[in-house]
Design a protein around this motif. Structure first.
Motif, short mmCIF file in Angstrom:
data_model
loop_
_atom_site.label_atom_id
_atom_site.label_comp_id
_atom_site.label_asym_id
_atom_site.label_seq_id
_atom_site.Cartn_x
_atom_site.Cartn_y
_atom_site.Cartn_z
N THR A 90 -60.31 48.00 -26.09
CA THR A 90 -60.52 46.63 -25.65
C THR A 90 -59.29 45.78 -25.97
N ALA A 91 -58.76 45.13 -24.95
CA ALA A 91 -57.53 44.34 -25.11
C ALA A 91 -57.19 43.68 -23.78
N VAL A 92 -56.22 42.80 -23.84
CA VAL A 92 -55.59 42.31 -22.61
C VAL A 92 -54.41 43.25 -22.33
N TYR A 93 -54.38 43.77 -21.12
CA TYR A 93 -53.35 44.72 -20.73
C TYR A 93 -52.32 44.00 -19.87
N TYR A 94 -51.07 44.21 -20.22
CA TYR A 94 -49.95 43.58 -19.52
C TYR A 94 -49.04 44.65 -18.91
N CYS A 95 -48.62 44.40 -17.69
CA CYS A 95 -47.57 45.25 -17.14
C CYS A 95 -46.25 44.51 -17.24
N ALA A 96 -45.18 45.28 -17.29
CA ALA A 96 -43.85 44.70 -17.46
C ALA A 96 -42.83 45.59 -16.78
N ALA A 97 -41.78 44.97 -16.29
CA ALA A 97 -40.72 45.71 -15.61
C ALA A 97 -39.40 45.53 -16.35
N SER A 98 -38.64 46.62 -16.37
CA SER A 98 -37.37 46.60 -17.08
C SER A 98 -36.21 46.92 -16.15
N ASN A 99 -35.14 46.16 -16.31
CA ASN A 99 -33.90 46.45 -15.59
C ASN A 99 -32.90 47.17 -16.48
N ARG A 100 -33.33 47.48 -17.72
CA ARG A 100 -32.41 48.16 -18.63
C ARG A 100 -32.22 49.60 -18.16
N ASP A 101 -31.05 50.12 -18.45
CA ASP A 101 -30.73 51.48 -18.03
C ASP A 101 -30.58 52.35 -19.27
N TYR A 102 -31.71 52.81 -19.78
CA TYR A 102 -31.70 53.65 -20.97
C TYR A 102 -31.64 55.13 -20.57
N ASN A 103 -31.17 55.93 -21.50
CA ASN A 103 -31.05 57.35 -21.22
C ASN A 103 -32.39 58.06 -21.22
N ALA A 104 -33.28 57.62 -22.08
CA ALA A 104 -34.55 58.32 -22.24
C ALA A 104 -35.72 57.39 -21.95
N ILE A 105 -36.76 57.92 -21.33
CA ILE A 105 -37.92 57.11 -20.98
C ILE A 105 -38.61 56.56 -22.22
N TYR A 106 -38.53 57.29 -23.31
CA TYR A 106 -39.21 56.83 -24.52
C TYR A 106 -38.45 55.71 -25.23
N ASP A 107 -37.34 55.29 -24.66
CA ASP A 107 -36.63 54.12 -25.18
C ASP A 107 -37.26 52.82 -24.70
N TYR A 108 -38.13 52.90 -23.72
CA TYR A 108 -38.74 51.69 -23.14
C TYR A 108 -40.07 51.38 -23.80
N THR A 109 -40.09 51.26 -25.11
CA THR A 109 -41.35 51.04 -25.80
C THR A 109 -41.43 49.71 -26.53
N ARG A 110 -40.39 48.93 -26.47
CA ARG A 110 -40.37 47.64 -27.17
C ARG A 110 -40.52 46.50 -26.18
N ILE A 111 -41.14 45.44 -26.65
CA ILE A 111 -41.33 44.26 -25.81
C ILE A 111 -39.98 43.77 -25.29
#
Length: 127
Positions: A90-111
């Motif tokens: 149970t929570a409010v779910y937010y989607c977000a888009a990133s223009n950052r170009d990281y090497n690994a997908i698991y780098d996209y875990t911070r707000i």
């Protein structure tokens, strides 16, 4: 551009929901789209992320095996399929888009990795 999240609702434990996130401009491009969730008084937590190509993907351990993230290129829409839901989801779910170009997908875990945010959609799971 605005991100439009939808699909939230109320379900019982064990139920399923599918969240959708689409940009207001269909031609909007990004490097990764993620989902986060937040409960009152707590920080916004990472849930899942997907590369703009549809792969790779990365799912938080807390929901791995129950949630999947996918993308429909034709609709430029990202989905979060949530199965076997629990009250702690149970929570409010937010989607977000990133223009950052990281090497690994698991780098996209911070707000701070994200540049655009949707308005949030409420998911309530009752026991």
């Amino acid at each position: 551009v605005q991100l439009q999240a939808s699909g939230g609702g109320s379900v019982q434990t064990g139920g399923s929901l599918r969240l959708s996130c689409a940009p207001s401009e269909r031609t909007f491009t990004y490097n990764a789209m993620g989902w986060f969730r937040q409960t009152p008084g707590k920080e916004r937590d990472f849930v899942a992320v997907i590369n703009w190509r549809g792969s790779p993907r990365y799912i938080a351990n807390s929901v791995k095996g129950r949630f999947t993230i996918s993308r429909d290129n034709a609709k430029n829409t990202v989905y979060l399929q949530m199965n076997s839901l629990k009250p702690e989801d149970t929570a409010v779910y937010y989607c977000a888009a990133s223009n950052r170009d990281y090497n690994a997908i698991y780098d996209y875990t911070r707000i701070g990795d994200y540049d655009y945010w949707g308005q949030g959609t409420q998911v309530t799971v009752s026991s």
